[in-house]
Design an enzyme around this catalytic site. Structure first.
Site, PDB file in Angstrom:
ATOM      1  N   ASP A 252      38.440  36.752  40.422  1.00  0.00           N
ATOM      2  CA  ASP A 252      37.092  37.339  39.758  1.00  0.00           C
ATOM      3  C   ASP A 252      36.060  36.986  40.550  1.00  0.00           C
ATOM      4  O   ASP A 252      36.952  35.381  41.684  1.00  0.00           O
ATOM      5  CB  ASP A 252      36.754  37.776  38.895  1.00  0.00           C
ATOM      6  CG  ASP A 252      35.683  39.338  38.654  1.00  0.00           C
ATOM      7  OD1 ASP A 252      34.760  39.208  39.443  1.00  0.00           O
ATOM      8  OD2 ASP A 252      36.337  39.891  37.860  1.00  0.00           O
ATOM      9  N   ASP A 279      35.917  36.393  46.429  1.00  0.00           N
ATOM     10  CA  ASP A 279      34.426  37.756  46.608  1.00  0.00           C
ATOM     11  C   ASP A 279      35.021  38.354  47.627  1.00  0.00           C
ATOM     12  O   ASP A 279      35.650  37.979  48.897  1.00  0.00           O
ATOM     13  CB  ASP A 279      33.385  37.014  47.501  1.00  0.00           C
ATOM     14  CG  ASP A 279      31.825  37.693  47.991  1.00  0.00           C
ATOM     15  OD1 ASP A 279      33.052  38.868  47.452  1.00  0.00           O
ATOM     16  OD2 ASP A 279      31.334  37.625  48.548  1.00  0.00           O
ATOM     17  N   ASP A 299      39.586  47.958  39.274  1.00  0.00           N
ATOM     18  CA  ASP A 299      38.150  48.455  38.193  1.00  0.00           C
ATOM     19  C   ASP A 299      37.089  47.231  39.090  1.00  0.00           C
ATOM     20  O   ASP A 299      36.168  46.633  38.566  1.00  0.00           O
ATOM     21  CB  ASP A 299      38.658  47.839  36.689  1.00  0.00           C
ATOM     22  CG  ASP A 299      37.240  47.643  36.060  1.00  0.00           C
ATOM     23  OD1 ASP A 299      36.313  48.719  36.344  1.00  0.00           O
ATOM     24  OD2 ASP A 299      37.266  47.723  34.517  1.00  0.00           O
ATOM     25  N   CYS A 352      33.441  52.120  36.051  1.00  0.00           N
ATOM     26  CA  CYS A 352      32.274  53.149  34.977  1.00  0.00           C
ATOM     27  C   CYS A 352      31.852  54.291  35.500  1.00  0.00           C
ATOM     28  O   CYS A 352      30.146  53.863  34.695  1.00  0.00           O
ATOM     29  CB  CYS A 352      32.369  51.973  33.990  1.00  0.00           C
ATOM     30  SG  CYS A 352      31.335  51.139  34.426  1.00  0.00           S
TER      31      CYS A 352
END
Length: 398
Positions: A252, A279, A299, A352
């Site tokens: 991440d 990144d 995701d 999402c």
């Protein structure tokens, strides 16, 4: 007249809040600076503020106070003490279908910027930007309802978790096997060992497991998995539970995110994995992958629009120009990571978001630029389950 005092404080809070941080953090800071509010006061004031934000882009011409009361009415499923004091004429109508309740609000306001009466679709006015399969009116109306808290029971813990919930007198539903739906305020961490016995994970997020089935991936034990935007590690734990012991790498953008992930993995009993910080929106970022992954879970950062019923202040402050910015970042990330995918491997793209530009159009970009073929693609509707709405697409590299 305590509820009028709560209403006045809610107006004050909303006037100070500018949307630059999550409202939950902002209002905690507000109460921390003024100790005169008791727990019931804080709960009522917070509720009134959230009712205001749940109206999204609807009723723009109402005053803040009028809009709070309208939101309280539309969000109330039954008559209640607060509404009885603030708007007695509406209290007995609180149990009506929301479509009828809008007519009560419209009858005493001329709030629509167009001069037409407002209804649920005015809450979320970007119908033409939605992904296929979303009922615009039902989705817009879902913002008026507090979502459930969902728990995914980990393999082998089903009987234990249900016994603990029953023993604690906690009411719950089971919308799917291994999935527990609870009232949002449930103190579940006081009853079960989180991450060890069950994982806090939205219903639609749990459904991502349908894309991880071994027969779909043709995955053997020890499959190499890279969760490239791992956040707190929920999808990695899901993959571990569905696929068995996997050769896992997580990454991440910040070290603090990875630190939180490591804590959660320790609680979940996952000790064998690699992690690094990168990144992925930077084409020059170093990717510390010792081997080519056979499955990449992406995701990706997105508008979060499928989760706004949990954070309705984001709906209230949203500007549609942000969609293109997110799409640009998503294309950078997928372009960066797909080049690392092993031949014959699978790429799982997840958002999402409810916006087509972040969903189907990014999948089309992947197909056009990298030649991956769609294995399974689905909008994971949650707005009819008091859950988040997500999008997932599994693609294969030849």
């Amino acid at each position: 007249m305590k509820f009028f005092a709560h209403l006045n404080t809610a107006v004050q809070v909303i006037g100070q809040y500018k949307g630059q941080q999550p409202f939950g953090i902002f209002i905690k800071d507000f109460f921390r600076q003024d100790k005169k509010y008791g727990s019931r006061d804080r709960k009522n004031i917070s509720h009134l503020c959230y009712c205001y934000f749940r109206l999204g882009k609807g009723y723009p011409l109402l005053t803040v106070e009028e809009r709070i009361v309208a939101g309280l009415f539309l969000c109330s499923a039954t008559p209640n003490e607060m509404l009885a004091q603030l708007k007695p004429a509406w209290n007995d109508q609180a149990g009506l279908p929301v479509e009828e309740k809008f007519s009560f609000v419209n009858a005493v306001s001329s709030s629509s910027a167009s001069g037409a009466p407002d209804a649920a679709p005015a809450i979320f006015p970007w119908k033409d930007a939605l992904s296929a399969g979303i009922d615009h009116e039902a989705f817009s109306g879902s913002f008026l309802v507090q979502p459930h808290l969902f728990l995914r029971i980990r393999p082998g813990k089903e009987k234990m978790v249900q016994q603990k919930l029953d023993g604690a007198g906690i009411s719950y539903g089971m919308p799917a096997p291994h999935c527990i739906a609870l009232a949002n305020a449930s103190k579940i961490d006081e009853v079960i060992r989180l991450n060890k016995e069950g994982v806090i994970q939205d219903y639609s997020s749990q459904r991502v497991g349908e894309f991880l089935q071994p027969e779909l991936l043709a995955a053997a034990p020890g499959v190499r998995v890279w969760d490239c935007c791992a956040a707190s590690g929920g999808k990695s734990i899901l993959a571990w539970d569905v696929l068995g012991s996997i050769d896992l790498t997580v990454s991440d953008i910040r070290e603090s995110i990875i630190a939180n992930l490591k804590k959660r993995f320790a609680e979940a009993g996952i000790t064998k994995y690699r992690s690094f910080v990168a990144d992925l929106g930077d084409p020059q970022a170093t990717l510390q992958l010792p081997v080519s992954p056979q499955l990449i879970i992406a995701d990706v950062p997105c508008s979060g629009s499928g989760t706004w019923s949990r954070t309705p202040e984001q709906l209230y402050y949203f500007e549609p120009a942000a969609i293109a910015r997110y799409r640009g970042l998503q294309q950078k990330i997928v372009s960066r990571v797909i080049e690392k995918l092993a031949p014959g491997g699978h790429f799982l793209y997840i958002t999402c978001s409810v916006f087509r530009e972040e969903n189907e159009e990014v999948v089309s970009f992947i197909q056009q630029h990298f030649g991956l073929a769609i294995v399974k693609m689905e909008l994971l509707r949650g707005y009819d389950q008091q859950a988040d709405t997500m999008f997932a697409a599994l693609l294969k590299k030849d």
